[in-house]
Enzyme design. Structure first.
Site, PDB file in Angstrom:
ATOM      1  N   CYS A   1       0.826  -1.213   0.000  1.00  0.00           N
ATOM      2  CA  CYS A   1       0.000   0.000   0.000  1.00  0.00           C
ATOM      3  C   CYS A   1       0.858   1.260   0.000  1.00  0.00           C
ATOM      4  O   CYS A   1       0.486   2.262  -0.624  1.00  0.00           O
ATOM      5  CB  CYS A   1      -0.955  -0.005   1.183  1.00  0.00           C
ATOM      6  SG  CYS A   1      -2.286  -1.216   1.021  1.00  0.00           S
TER       7      CYS A   1
ATOM      8  N   ILE B   1       1.809   1.728  -3.540  1.00  0.00           N
ATOM      9  CA  ILE B   1       0.649   2.254  -4.283  1.00  0.00           C
ATOM     10  C   ILE B   1       0.476   3.746  -3.997  1.00  0.00           C
ATOM     11  O   ILE B   1       0.313   4.557  -4.921  1.00  0.00           O
ATOM     12  CB  ILE B   1      -0.626   1.467  -3.922  1.00  0.00           C
ATOM     13  CG1 ILE B   1      -0.525   0.032  -4.446  1.00  0.00           C
ATOM     14  CG2 ILE B   1      -1.876   2.168  -4.453  1.00  0.00           C
ATOM     15  CD1 ILE B   1      -1.554  -0.923  -3.849  1.00  0.00           C
ATOM     16  N   GLU B   2       0.518   4.112  -2.724  1.00  0.00           N
ATOM     17  CA  GLU B   2       0.339   5.522  -2.337  1.00  0.00           C
ATOM     18  C   GLU B   2       1.462   6.388  -2.906  1.00  0.00           C
ATOM     19  O   GLU B   2       1.226   7.497  -3.387  1.00  0.00           O
ATOM     20  CB  GLU B   2       0.311   5.641  -0.816  1.00  0.00           C
ATOM     21  CG  GLU B   2       0.200   7.058  -0.301  1.00  0.00           C
ATOM     22  CD  GLU B   2      -1.218   7.508  -0.040  1.00  0.00           C
ATOM     23  OE1 GLU B   2      -1.437   8.733  -0.059  1.00  0.00           O
ATOM     24  OE2 GLU B   2      -2.089   6.660   0.163  1.00  0.00           O
ATOM     25  N   THR B   3       2.678   5.892  -2.881  1.00  0.00           N
ATOM     26  CA  THR B   3       3.814   6.644  -3.416  1.00  0.00           C
ATOM     27  C   THR B   3       3.649   6.894  -4.907  1.00  0.00           C
ATOM     28  O   THR B   3       3.760   8.038  -5.374  1.00  0.00           O
ATOM     29  CB  THR B   3       5.130   5.882  -3.147  1.00  0.00           C
ATOM     30  OG1 THR B   3       5.313   5.752  -1.736  1.00  0.00           O
ATOM     31  CG2 THR B   3       6.317   6.596  -3.776  1.00  0.00           C
TER      32      THR B   3
END
Length: 141
Positions: free
Chosen positions: A59, A62-64
């Protein structure tokens, strides 16, 4: 090309210095006309106690990827910024310690107020290990 701010690998990787991005070993490796690629090691920093890639770390990848891509696409660079408002991930295949994973981010929607990004994470054999989506709110400073 979707980018409002033209990204370079050097600039992307410099922006992650002294952050969780650097700590986890996330490195941007390719800039396309409508995507970014990054890799991340599966090592002592990124595994859970069973020595598999930690789902929460997926996650973070993904967020990065979504947040960085989003900042490159804000409608008014210099005054707009984004914040993540929702993330989801489907973990499809475990990844053991010792290799790398690769994330590719592409836009689903680039609106004036909302962006939605899709991220596919693959292992070294090219098999999908996780798919995720990040929703971001476009804010004005």
């Amino acid at each position: 090309m979707i980018w409002k701010i033209l990204p370079t690998l050097e600039g992307l990787n410099t922006s992650g210095q002294n952050t969780a991005v650097e700590h986890l070993g996330i490195v941007f490796t390719e800039v396309g006309e409508d995507y970014l690629l990054a890799e991340m090691p599966v090592d002592h920093r990124t595994v859970q106690p069973m020595r598999l890639l930690h789902g929460g770390v997926s996650c973070v990848l993904i967020e990065t990827l979504g947040s960085v891509a989003g900042m490159l696409c804000v409608p008014n660079p210099g005054s707009d910024y984004i914040v993540g408002t929702e993330i989801n991930a489907s973990h499809l295949r475990g990844v053991g310690e010792g290799g790398k994973v690769f994330g590719k981010v592409t836009a689903v929607r680039l609106g004036k107020r909302v962006q939605v990004w899709s991220v596919e994470i693959t292992n070294e054999e090219g098999k999908v290990t996780c798919v995720g989506r990040l929703t971001c709110q476009v804010m004005t400073a």
